[in-house]
Motif scaffolding. Structure first.
Motif, mmCIF file in Angstrom:
data_model
loop_
_atom_site.group_PDB
_atom_site.id
_atom_site.type_symbol
_atom_site.label_atom_id
_atom_site.label_comp_id
_atom_site.label_asym_id
_atom_site.label_seq_id
_atom_site.Cartn_x
_atom_site.Cartn_y
_atom_site.Cartn_z
ATOM 1 N N LEU A 147 0.825 -1.209 0.000
ATOM 2 C CA LEU A 147 0.000 0.000 0.000
ATOM 3 C C LEU A 147 0.857 1.257 0.000
ATOM 4 O O LEU A 147 0.518 2.259 -0.655
ATOM 5 N N TYR A 163 -5.071 7.527 -3.778
ATOM 6 C CA TYR A 163 -4.921 6.110 -4.102
ATOM 7 C C TYR A 163 -5.773 5.243 -3.170
ATOM 8 O O TYR A 163 -6.518 4.363 -3.628
ATOM 9 N N LEU A 164 -5.698 5.478 -1.854
ATOM 10 C CA LEU A 164 -6.451 4.681 -0.891
ATOM 11 C C LEU A 164 -7.955 4.882 -1.053
ATOM 12 O O LEU A 164 -8.735 3.916 -0.996
ATOM 13 N N ARG A 165 -8.357 6.123 -1.246
ATOM 14 C CA ARG A 165 -9.790 6.375 -1.418
ATOM 15 C C ARG A 165 -10.308 5.722 -2.694
ATOM 16 O O ARG A 165 -11.436 5.207 -2.727
ATOM 17 N N VAL A 175 -9.408 5.824 7.309
ATOM 18 C CA VAL A 175 -8.972 6.785 6.288
ATOM 19 C C VAL A 175 -9.656 8.134 6.523
ATOM 20 O O VAL A 175 -9.016 9.193 6.445
ATOM 21 N N ILE A 193 -4.622 -1.495 5.962
ATOM 22 C CA ILE A 193 -4.917 -0.069 5.799
ATOM 23 C C ILE A 193 -5.027 0.596 7.167
ATOM 24 O O ILE A 193 -4.540 1.715 7.377
ATOM 25 N N ASN A 195 1.776 1.960 -3.478
ATOM 26 C CA ASN A 195 0.646 2.013 -4.427
ATOM 27 C C ASN A 195 0.627 0.800 -5.352
ATOM 28 O O ASN A 195 0.304 0.903 -6.546
ATOM 29 N N HIS A 247 -0.988 9.095 0.628
ATOM 30 C CA HIS A 247 -1.570 8.218 -0.400
ATOM 31 C C HIS A 247 -3.092 8.349 -0.442
ATOM 32 O O HIS A 247 -3.788 7.401 -0.797
ATOM 33 N N SER A 248 -3.602 9.515 -0.094
ATOM 34 C CA SER A 248 -5.042 9.727 0.052
ATOM 35 C C SER A 248 -5.837 9.334 -1.184
ATOM 36 O O SER A 248 -6.770 8.525 -1.115
ATOM 37 N N VAL A 283 -1.453 7.760 5.332
ATOM 38 C CA VAL A 283 -2.776 7.881 4.726
ATOM 39 C C VAL A 283 -2.882 9.185 3.942
ATOM 40 O O VAL A 283 -3.389 9.216 2.810
#
Length: 439
Positions: free
Chosen positions: A364, A399-401, A430, A385, A367, A396-397, A393
């Motif tokens: 993560l 990407y994670l969202r 998140v 996560i 990415n 990489h906001s 978090v």
């Protein structure tokens, strides 16, 4: 009798309560206050009028257009039915009510968007002056018959039975007695020589004084004739207007406009996707309130708090006014008061589960996690996560969202309870990492 405010989110939650086993259906049933219609069309006007008259004589109620009768499938209005509903002229519909019923029926209209579909709702208020009588036959099969009084029983509208009619007449007599006592008390307070009497039928005012005030509740019972103009409203007493007439309490005179109020349904998916998309939602407070009605308190809320510029204390105060009996509200307030987060550190042990979480956490950070999983790896990734730091978090906001949005759309509806819980908690973390510090 306090006038009901229809179309609140509370009312919509009851009407549009989704079946856990069939998300395309509602579990609500036709009742003393709800009737479903699959579509809307003027050919069925007489039936709508009959239901409306029955509601007016009972406790009021909704006619919901866009939900099939059996099973109660969410069809939505489309094509000609939607066009006809949106083009309803309030003056024309009021004319139909006044032509077929007396006293007057009060009603409101609303368009509601839910699960990407559009529904129409007509709300009929409980009549202030009962009974409301049918004054004209209508319908191919004489759905309406002159002289009939209709009443809403459980799931159906029919001619009133003796017990309900007796109850209405007794209530009417008791109300008249209360009005007499109030008038006599007012006359005694003001003094007999200072009191004037205004006759609604003749327009004459007898007694001392050259002017009078009209109580707001009487305005709907009056028609005004202005010098040089003529306006007739059938069945209403007329007054010649000389000078100006001002209403108390800021009331306005005139008919309804043609604006169709609209609303949007909010459910778990709307709350999650709005927070992940970070769209500029104009009523973020409504999303926070709606969590109180959902089956879980573990939904994103800090994004909406930040958009609404609410701190913790104001949010808790707002939630205190939400009329939900669900335990979710208490759990949500507990999350806020204790600043609980869904972050969970990944242990340093060497078990297979721990190694899988560590592997996904590292992926993560780079990415490198894709959209598909096999076996139990999906749960390990969701838990990974929650092991990321606030800084990770934020870094990489997007990407994670994006990952969470895709997984939610693809898997949430069919996920088992454990997987769905892991998904919600990962989304919550998140949200907390990105927004809690600003609230």
């Amino acid at each position: 009798m306090a006038k009901k405010i229809p179309f609140s989110q509370d009312d919509m939650n009851v009407i549009f309560k989704i079946s856990p086993a069939a998300p395309e259906r509602v579990v609500s049933r036709e009742s003393g206050t709800i009737e479903f219609k699959e579509s809307f069309g003027w050919a069925s006007l007489a039936h709508y009028l009959k239901t409306s008259g029955a509601y007016a004589n009972a406790k009021g109620g909704y006619i919901v257009f866009g939900i099939a009768n059996s099973p109660h499938r969410l069809c939505g209005l489309a094509g000609g039915g939607l066009k006809s509903f949106r083009e309803i002229d309030p003056e024309k519909l009021s004319g139909h009510f006044n032509e077929h019923f007396a006293p007057e029926i009060e009603w409101e209209i609303h368009e509601y968007e839910f699960q990407g579909k559009t529904f129409g709702l007509l709300y009929i208020h409980e009549a202030k002056d009962k009974p409301v009588l049918c004054t004209k036959d209508a319908g191919k099969d004489k759905d309406l018959k002159e002289g009939d009084i209709y009443y809403r029983y459980r799931g159906r509208s029919q001619r009133i039975r003796y017990p309900e009619l007796k109850s209405i007449l007794e209530a009417k007599r008791e109300n008249e007695q209360r009005l007499w006592m109030r008038h006599i008390a007012n006359i005694a307070r003001i003094g007999v020589r200072e009191v004037g009497i205004f006759d609604l039928h003749t327009g004459c005012v007898t007694g001392a004084g050259s002017s009078f005030l009209i109580e707001e509740s009487l305005l709907s019972q009056l028609a005004f004739i202005k010098e040089g103009e003529f306006s007739e409203v059938k069945g209403k007493p007329a007054l010649k207007l000389i000078g100006t007439v001002e209403a108390l309490s800021g009331a306005t005179l005139g008919g309804s406009g043609k604006h169709l109020p609209k609303g949007k349904g909010i459910r778990t998916s709307d709350i999650v996707l709005e927070a992940l998309n970070q769209e500029n939602e104009i009523e973020p407070e409504e999303f926070i309130k709606q969590i109180c009605y959902e089956s879980t308190a573990f939904l994103p809320m800090y994004y909406f708090m930040k958009k609404a510029r609410l701190d913790l204390a104001k949010t808790v105060e707002m939630l205190g006014g939400v009329p939900s009996r669900s335990p979710t509200r208490k759990k949500l307030v507990d999350r806020l008061n204790n600043r609980k987060t869904q972050k969970r550190a990944i242990p340093s042990g060497g078990s297979a589960a721990t190694l899988a979480k560590q592997k996904y956490a590292e992926a993560l950070r780079k990415n490198e996690v894709g959209a598909t999983f096999e076996g139990g790896d999906f749960e390990y990734c969701l838990q990974a996560i929650r092991g990321l730091s606030v800084e990770e978090v934020k870094a990489h906001s997007a990407y994670l969202r994006g990952l969470l949005r895709g997984w939610f759309n693809m898997h949430y509806a069919s996920a088992n309870a454990v997987l769905a819980d892991n998904m919600r908690r990962a989304i919550c973390w998140v949200d907390e990492a990105l927004n809690m510090g600003d609230c």
